[in-house]
Structures are given as C-alpha cells and as structure tokens.
Write an enzyme that holds these catalytic residues in place. Structure first.
Site, PDB file in Angstrom:
ATOM      1  CE  LYS A  13      57.832  10.010  31.399  1.00 49.15           C
ATOM      2  NZ  LYS A  13      56.518  10.623  31.121  1.00 49.15           N
ATOM      3  NE  ARG A  85      54.935   5.101  28.384  1.00 47.34           N
ATOM      4  CZ  ARG A  85      55.710   6.076  27.907  1.00 47.34           C
ATOM      5  NH1 ARG A  85      57.004   5.907  27.811  1.00 47.34           N
ATOM      6  NH2 ARG A  85      55.183   7.206  27.532  1.00 47.34           N
ATOM      7  NE  ARG A 121      55.457  16.771  23.903  1.00 46.77           N
ATOM      8  CZ  ARG A 121      55.666  15.618  24.523  1.00 46.77           C
ATOM      9  NH1 ARG A 121      56.627  15.499  25.406  1.00 46.77           N
ATOM     10  NH2 ARG A 121      54.895  14.571  24.285  1.00 46.77           N
ATOM     11  NE  ARG A 150      55.705  13.034  21.109  1.00 42.48           N
ATOM     12  CZ  ARG A 150      56.115  12.447  22.236  1.00 42.48           C
ATOM     13  NH1 ARG A 150      57.191  12.879  22.849  1.00 42.48           N
ATOM     14  NH2 ARG A 150      55.465  11.437  22.756  1.00 42.48           N
ATOM     15  NE  ARG A 161      51.427  10.105  24.641  1.00 39.92           N
ATOM     16  CZ  ARG A 161      52.013  11.306  24.624  1.00 39.92           C
ATOM     17  NH1 ARG A 161      51.496  12.273  23.924  1.00 39.92           N
ATOM     18  NH2 ARG A 161      53.110  11.509  25.295  1.00 39.92           N
TER      19      ARG A 161
END
Ligand code: AMP
Length: 213
Positions: A13, A85, A121, A150, A161
């Site tokens: 996103k 969300r 990532r 992260r 998550r």
C-alpha cells in the site's frame, strides 16, 4: 480526488499510495508513517501510540481519529493509506463533513504472499526508503544508509498484525463494497503491474474529476 487504499499488511500500500499520489498531484497520508514519525520525535501522540505500533495492535481511535480528521479536512485531494482500519474508523471518516471518499482501492493479496513480502522488507535507516532483501542489498534511494527491518515486521508481531487485519479491517472492505465505492485490484505480481491495475481502476474517477475542473 479522495482515495483510500486498503489491503493486508504486505499488500504494498505504501509504495502504491506514494506513486498514485505523485501521478495525480494528491497528498499521500499514511497513518503508519505519521505514527512512526511521531514516535521517532517523541511527541505526545508518539508516546501514546508507541506500545500499540511496536506490538502490531491498532492505536485506539480516540488517540488517532482527530489527528487524521484534522489533516484530511485541510486537503482537497489525498490518498489515505492505512486508515480506516476498523468499522469504527470507517464510520468516523464517513461522518466528516466535506470529506467524501471517491473510491476505495482494495489491493487483494493472500496471506502467504503478503507475509513473504514483509519478512524481507527493509527500511533505510538514513532516508526511510523501503526496499526488499530479494532486490537490494543497499539503499536504492540514498545509497548509504543501513537497511534495517521494522520492529513490527518481526515474525511474531507480523502474525499478530495479520490477525488484526482479518478481524478488524476485512469488515471495512464489505462496508465500502456495500456503499458502491470499492474497486478491487489484484495485488500479486510486480510493483509496476499492481500500480498499472490501480491506475486502471481509478482512471474513470480521475477523468471525472478532470471534467469537473
Ligand atoms: P502500517 O505502516 O500501515 O503497517 O502501520 C503500522 C502500525 O501503525 C499498525 O500496526 C498500527 O499499530 C498503527 N496504525 C496505522 N494506521 C492505523 C489505524 N488506522 N488505526 C490504528 N492503528 C494504526
């Protein structure tokens, strides 16, 4: 044009929102980036949000809602990335006067592909650019920062998550489908392929906005 991007963690996103915003002269508003920035600067918002972000849980609406409202009210056009969300947030956004959303782009990716992307990532510690271990060993943007994962991309937090997404965010997709503003896009494949599909989905809306001018 006011757009919302929705999809699971790992749908890409952030990258898509950034490109779409640049292509159409819109502001890119990422609640995740906003919260990480607030945490990094140690602001009161950051202090309230830190524990939630670090553990992959949703920051309570009473902490985040008004901050988002204040920002979107000031903008003529935006790509909202990471908000809403939950149904509570979707209803809050819908109730904001003068902030009608033109389209909600749902970037659909299965859990395996999404989690696979997030595992690799990396974020540049110097400039914040996002890369993937499969494609880069150094930052493609500034070329000199260390690439770090992260904290909320760690496997256990990642799983949490995804669970939060399934429980809280998936109902938001049906909420918007019911309102006739949802555009579903296949989020698999390369970044360029996904971006092209997103652009095709918003094409008619962008053209309609141009007519109005
Ligand atoms: P993201 O960068 O979009 O994956 O967001 C990172 C984290 O920021 C999430 O796991 C949440 O802890 C928090 N966050 C971002 N957007 C929201 C939101 N709309 N509501 C609550 N928490 C959020």
């Amino acid at each position: 044009m006011r757009l919302v991007l929705i999809g699971p963690p790992g749908a890409g996103k952030g990258t898509i929102a950034e490109k779409v915003a640049a292509n159409h002269g819109l502001a890119h508003l990422s609640t995740g980036d906003m919260l990480r920035d607030a945490i990094g600067r140690g602001t009161p918002l950051g202090a309230k949000a830190k524990e939630y972000v670090d553990t992959g849980r949703l920051v309570p609406q009473e902490v985040l809602g008004e901050v988002v409202a204040e920002k979107v009210r000031q903008l003529d056009g935006f790509v909202l990335d990471g908000y809403p969300r939950s149904l509570e947030q979707a209803e809050f956004l819908a109730a904001l006067e003068g902030v009608d959303v033109d389209a909600v782009i749902y970037v659909a990716v299965g859990e395996e592909a999404a989690v696979g992307r997030l595992r690799g990532r990396r974020v540049c510690a110097k400039c914040g650019a996002v890369t993937h271990t499969e494609t880069a060993e150094t930052c493609g943007n500034c070329g000199s920062g260390d690439l770090v994962a992260r904290t909320d991309d760690r496997p256990d937090t990642l799983k949490k998550r995804y669970g939060v997404y399934m429980r809280e965010t998936e109902p938001v997709i049906e909420y918007y489908r019911g309102r006739g503003v949802l555009r579903e896009v296949d989020g698999t494949g390369s970044r360029e392929e996904v971006l092209a599909r997103v652009e095709a989905a918003i094409g008619p809306i962008a053209a309609c906005g141009d007519d109005k001018r």
